[in-house]
Design an enzyme around this catalytic site. Structure first.
Site, PDB file in Angstrom:
ATOM      1  N   TYR A  19      -2.267  -0.018  10.524  1.00 36.52           N
ATOM      2  CA  TYR A  19      -2.358  -0.449   9.130  1.00 36.52           C
ATOM      3  C   TYR A  19      -1.070  -0.112   8.381  1.00 36.52           C
ATOM      4  CZ  TYR A  19      -3.840  -0.739   4.265  1.00 36.52           C
ATOM      5  OH  TYR A  19      -3.917  -1.041   2.921  1.00 36.52           O
ATOM      6  N   SER A  64       0.857  -1.191   0.000  1.00 33.27           N
ATOM      7  CA  SER A  64       0.000   0.000   0.000  1.00 33.27           C
ATOM      8  C   SER A  64       0.891   1.237   0.000  1.00 33.27           C
ATOM      9  CB  SER A  64      -0.888   0.019   1.249  1.00 33.27           C
ATOM     10  OG  SER A  64      -1.521   1.280   1.426  1.00 33.27           O
TER      11      SER A  64
END
Length: 257
Positions: free
Chosen positions: A167, A154
């Site tokens: 995250y 990501s």
């Protein structure tokens, strides 16, 4: 738009032939997009995920379009389950060529919300799930003297924002593990990290903290389709064996952070 089989099969031949590609987290979002595109391009896809109804629907759709796919229920947090996913594919197909470690979750929240169970879930899926995939596929790649690991990380691996500390930490870990794998692996094993920006998916649906959910709704207004990421993966696996595409960062043109 999903590519047509007739258009892309010749591409597959030019770029090294039909590959056996395993995709985790294939029941929605990026994983589903990868499965659809690569099957349409003439590869054999083995799609894994927890939602068996979604897997059955995906298989039916891909086969109706002339694609080749097997589906298997898969929980990436279960090391033995991931090993079965890979080993059974090798037993059926004789080999595996690409392992796409895509499964991920993103229940964002502030740290002071103390949603520890959600932190644990992100670590179990985003980090341990990746390691389980590497552990399951590595012996087969070494035996074959070929293989390609692809990690879906990501843009959160490169910067941290409020509500995303855990995250982002898991995605940085995914990046670091994959970069370490690239440096340690024999040259016949290729390694690619793909870091998407905002992509249309169900990831935000797992957010339980109201403030984080509201912020994410605005943030995701510029999302790109999963096929944008699938096209990048198609590019990476289509390179000659002596070319290793190591990192791809793919954002919507309007996304800045």
């Amino acid at each position: 738009m999903t590519p047509t089989t007739s258009r892309t099969t010749s591409l597959t031949t030019e770029q090294g032939g039909r590959k056996v590609v395993l995709v985790t987290g294939a029941t929605s979002g990026i994983g589903e997009g990868i499965a659809r595109r690569l099957a349409a391009e003439g590869h054999h896809v083995v799609a894994g995920g927890r939602r068996e109804d979604r897997l059955a629907s995906l298989a039916k759709s891909i086969r109706a379009d002339g694609g080749s796919i097997d589906v298997r229920r898969l929980d990436v947090t279960d090391r033995a389950d991931v090993a079965r996913f890979v080993d059974e594919t090798v037993a059926d197909q004789g080999r595996i060529d690409v392992m796409v470690n895509n499964a991920g979750v993103m229940p964002l929240s502030r740290l002071d919300s103390l949603l520890v169970d959600e932190w644990d879930r992100m670590i179990d899926v985003n980090v341990k799930g990746l390691l389980h995939g590497i552990a399951a596929a590595m012996p087969h790649f070494q035996r074959q003297s070929s293989g390609h690991f692809i990690t879906i990380a990501s843009v959160g691996a490169y910067s941290v924002v409020p509500t995303a500390a855990v995250y982002c930490a898991t995605k940085y870990a995914a990046w670091a593990i994959t970069e370490g794998l690239r440096q340690e692996a024999e040259p016949f094993i290729r390694v690619t990290t793909v870091s998407p920006g905002v992509v249309e998916s169900e990831l935000a649906d797992t957010i339980t903290e109201s403030g984080a959910a509201a912020a994410m709704k605005a943030y995701r207004s510029a999302a790109i389709p999963p096929d944008a990421i699938a096209r990048a993966i198609s590019y990476a696996i289509g390179q000659p064996a002596d070319v290793d595409v190591n990192e791809l960062v793919i954002r919507p043109a309007r996304q800045r952070p």
